[in-house]
Design a protein around this motif. Sequence first.
Motif, mmCIF file in Angstrom:
data_model
loop_
_atom_site.group_PDB
_atom_site.id
_atom_site.type_symbol
_atom_site.label_atom_id
_atom_site.label_comp_id
_atom_site.label_asym_id
_atom_site.label_seq_id
_atom_site.Cartn_x
_atom_site.Cartn_y
_atom_site.Cartn_z
ATOM 1 N N GLY A 29 11.140 70.256 8.145
ATOM 2 C CA GLY A 29 12.113 69.346 7.561
ATOM 3 C C GLY A 29 13.529 69.866 7.668
ATOM 4 O O GLY A 29 14.472 69.092 7.842
ATOM 5 N N SER A 50 16.564 66.839 12.762
ATOM 6 C CA SER A 50 17.865 66.233 12.505
ATOM 7 C C SER A 50 17.760 64.780 12.045
ATOM 8 O O SER A 50 18.666 64.284 11.382
ATOM 9 C CB SER A 50 18.729 66.302 13.769
ATOM 10 O OG SER A 50 18.113 65.590 14.812
ATOM 11 N N THR A 97 16.905 61.753 9.792
ATOM 12 C CA THR A 97 16.761 61.662 8.340
ATOM 13 C C THR A 97 15.372 61.202 7.917
ATOM 14 O O THR A 97 14.794 61.743 6.971
ATOM 15 C CB THR A 97 17.818 60.696 7.766
ATOM 16 O OG1 THR A 97 19.108 61.123 8.192
ATOM 17 C CG2 THR A 97 17.778 60.676 6.262
ATOM 18 N N ARG A 155 12.935 64.000 8.334
ATOM 19 C CA ARG A 155 13.216 65.045 7.350
ATOM 20 C C ARG A 155 12.610 64.683 5.999
ATOM 21 O O ARG A 155 11.954 65.507 5.357
ATOM 22 C CB ARG A 155 14.720 65.251 7.218
ATOM 23 C CG ARG A 155 15.101 66.290 6.188
ATOM 24 C CD ARG A 155 16.559 66.577 6.215
ATOM 25 N NE ARG A 155 16.811 67.310 7.468
ATOM 26 C CZ ARG A 155 18.000 67.639 7.911
ATOM 27 N NH1 ARG A 155 19.064 67.292 7.245
ATOM 28 N NH2 ARG A 155 18.128 68.309 9.030
#
Length: 49
Positions: free
Chosen positions: A18, A22, A24, A27
């Motif tokens: 996570g 990169s 979102t 992550r």
Amino acid sequence: MNVTAVLHAGFAVSVLAGILVSDTTLRVAAFALGAVLFVAGIVVSRRGD
């Protein structure tokens, strides 16, 4: 290696992934998976008592 250790190792790998990702969405998914693995590790260790 016991199940608790494997789940907590999966947590560590997931959080590390996570941090390195990169995107979102990926992550957030990696952190969510890490949280689930961490809680599962705690539950498994408590059931063993």
